[in-house]
Design an enzyme around this catalytic site. Structure first.
Site, PDB file in Angstrom:
ATOM      1  N   ASP A   1      23.574  -0.278   0.461  1.00  0.00           N
ATOM      2  CA  ASP A   1      24.549  -0.724  -0.534  1.00  0.00           C
ATOM      3  C   ASP A   1      25.693  -1.449   0.185  1.00  0.00           C
ATOM      4  OD1 ASP A   1      25.288   0.330  -3.684  1.00  0.00           O
ATOM      5  OD2 ASP A   1      26.893  -0.566  -2.486  1.00  0.00           O
ATOM      6  N   ILE A   2      26.145  -2.546  -0.395  1.00  0.00           N
ATOM      7  CA  ILE A   2      27.188  -3.364   0.236  1.00  0.00           C
ATOM      8  C   ILE A   2      28.542  -2.643   0.240  1.00  0.00           C
ATOM      9  CG2 ILE A   2      28.059  -4.623  -1.792  1.00  0.00           C
ATOM     10  CD1 ILE A   2      27.734  -7.210  -0.118  1.00  0.00           C
TER      11      ILE A   2
ATOM     12  N   ASN B   1      21.785   4.405 -12.874  1.00  0.00           N
ATOM     13  CA  ASN B   1      22.713   4.180 -13.979  1.00  0.00           C
ATOM     14  C   ASN B   1      22.088   3.244 -15.012  1.00  0.00           C
ATOM     15  OD1 ASN B   1      24.840   5.681 -12.759  1.00  0.00           O
ATOM     16  ND2 ASN B   1      25.284   3.948 -11.416  1.00  0.00           N
TER      17      ASN B   1
ATOM     18  N   VAL C   1      24.436  -4.095 -11.929  1.00  0.00           N
ATOM     19  CA  VAL C   1      23.356  -5.023 -11.558  1.00  0.00           C
ATOM     20  C   VAL C   1      22.146  -4.664 -12.415  1.00  0.00           C
ATOM     21  CG1 VAL C   1      21.866  -5.890  -9.728  1.00  0.00           C
ATOM     22  CG2 VAL C   1      24.225  -5.230  -9.195  1.00  0.00           C
TER      23      VAL C   1
ATOM     24  N   HIS D   1      17.707   0.198 -10.119  1.00  0.00           N
ATOM     25  CA  HIS D   1      17.818   0.614  -8.718  1.00  0.00           C
ATOM     26  C   HIS D   1      18.183   2.090  -8.687  1.00  0.00           C
ATOM     27  CE1 HIS D   1      21.533  -1.199 -10.224  1.00  0.00           C
ATOM     28  NE2 HIS D   1      22.189  -0.267  -9.553  1.00  0.00           N
TER      29      HIS D   1
ATOM     30  N   HIS E   1      19.955   4.855  -6.609  1.00  0.00           N
ATOM     31  CA  HIS E   1      20.911   5.084  -5.517  1.00  0.00           C
ATOM     32  C   HIS E   1      20.493   6.342  -4.752  1.00  0.00           C
ATOM     33  CE1 HIS E   1      24.403   2.553  -7.101  1.00  0.00           C
ATOM     34  NE2 HIS E   1      23.696   2.697  -8.202  1.00  0.00           N
TER      35      HIS E   1
HETATM   36  P1  5GP Z   1      25.189   0.054 -10.325  1.00  0.00           P
HETATM   37  O1  5GP Z   1      26.676   0.130 -10.560  1.00  0.00           O
HETATM   38  O2  5GP Z   1      24.570  -1.104 -11.070  1.00  0.00           O
HETATM   39  O3  5GP Z   1      24.470   1.344 -10.537  1.00  0.00           O
HETATM   40  O4  5GP Z   1      25.020  -0.228  -8.774  1.00  0.00           O
HETATM   41  C1  5GP Z   1      25.065  -1.513  -8.221  1.00  0.00           C
HETATM   42  C2  5GP Z   1      25.257  -1.340  -6.739  1.00  0.00           C
HETATM   43  O5  5GP Z   1      24.935  -2.556  -6.097  1.00  0.00           O
HETATM   44  C3  5GP Z   1      26.696  -0.990  -6.346  1.00  0.00           C
HETATM   45  O6  5GP Z   1      26.724   0.246  -5.643  1.00  0.00           O
HETATM   46  C4  5GP Z   1      27.121  -2.180  -5.482  1.00  0.00           C
HETATM   47  O7  5GP Z   1      27.942  -1.796  -4.397  1.00  0.00           O
HETATM   48  C5  5GP Z   1      25.805  -2.751  -5.020  1.00  0.00           C
HETATM   49  N1  5GP Z   1      25.840  -4.180  -4.768  1.00  0.00           N
HETATM   50  C6  5GP Z   1      26.420  -5.132  -5.548  1.00  0.00           C
HETATM   51  N2  5GP Z   1      26.220  -6.351  -5.019  1.00  0.00           N
HETATM   52  C7  5GP Z   1      25.507  -6.152  -3.871  1.00  0.00           C
HETATM   53  C8  5GP Z   1      24.984  -7.056  -2.875  1.00  0.00           C
HETATM   54  O8  5GP Z   1      25.144  -8.283  -2.929  1.00  0.00           O
HETATM   55  N3  5GP Z   1      24.307  -6.485  -1.843  1.00  0.00           N
HETATM   56  C9  5GP Z   1      24.097  -5.135  -1.755  1.00  0.00           C
HETATM   57  N4  5GP Z   1      23.431  -4.702  -0.694  1.00  0.00           N
HETATM   58  N5  5GP Z   1      24.569  -4.274  -2.677  1.00  0.00           N
HETATM   59  C10 5GP Z   1      25.254  -4.785  -3.719  1.00  0.00           C
END
Ligand code: 5GP
Ligand code: ZN
Length: 116
Positions: free
Chosen positions: A32-33, A89, A98, A102, A104
């Site tokens: 995760d970034i 989520n 996103v 995915h 986590h």
């Molecule tokens: P969500 O909030 O959709 O469950 O999680 C999305 C995750 O994607 C977040 O933890 C966020 O930090 C990660 N994320 C967003 N953009 C990028 C990216 O460009 N690269 C990577 N590796 N992770 C990302």
């Protein structure tokens, strides 16, 4: 299989760089970034699925596969005994940002429950 302008499809296809930690014929995983714990890895199906609401019967093996891949990485990183959290989520209230599903993998520190 692919959705235009999907960030995680672009990572899957190598159009956007990521620190890939696992890949097989069904899923891949990358760091995760913005990590929320010492281990924070995202497991995605290679197939584009926008949200858990869009998971179909034929996707059951694919989605289950994310869990076995995540457990493998968790074990390799030494988290099996102390434990770890696997979270997917769905939509706004859960904080999905996103829209390519995915899982986590969050580990390496104690975590509270319920989540905020
Ligand atoms: P969500 O909030 O959709 O469950 O999680 C999305 C995750 O994607 C977040 O933890 C966020 O930090 C990660 N994320 C967003 N953009 C990028 C990216 O460009 N690269 C990577 N590796 N992770 C990302
Ligand atoms: Zn996608």
């Amino acid at each position: 299989m692919s959705q235009t302008n999907c960030l995680f499809c672009k990572i899957r296809d190598g159009q956007i760089p990521a620190r890939v930690v696992y890949r097989d014929d069904t899923c891949m995983a990358f760091e995760d970034i913005n990590p929320q714990a010492p281990t924070h890895v995202l497991f995605i199906p290679l197939k584009h699925i926008s949200t858990v609401n869009d998971v179909e019967m034929d996707d059951r093996q694919t989605v289950g596969h994310l869990y076995t891949a995540a457990a493998k990485v968790a074990k390799e990183r030494g988290h099996a005994d102390k434990g770890y959290r696997l979270v997917m989520n769905c939509n706004e209230d859960a904080g999905q940002t996103v829209f390519h599903i995915h899982l986590h993998l969050v580990a390496g520190r104690p975590m509270g429950w319920p989540p905020g």
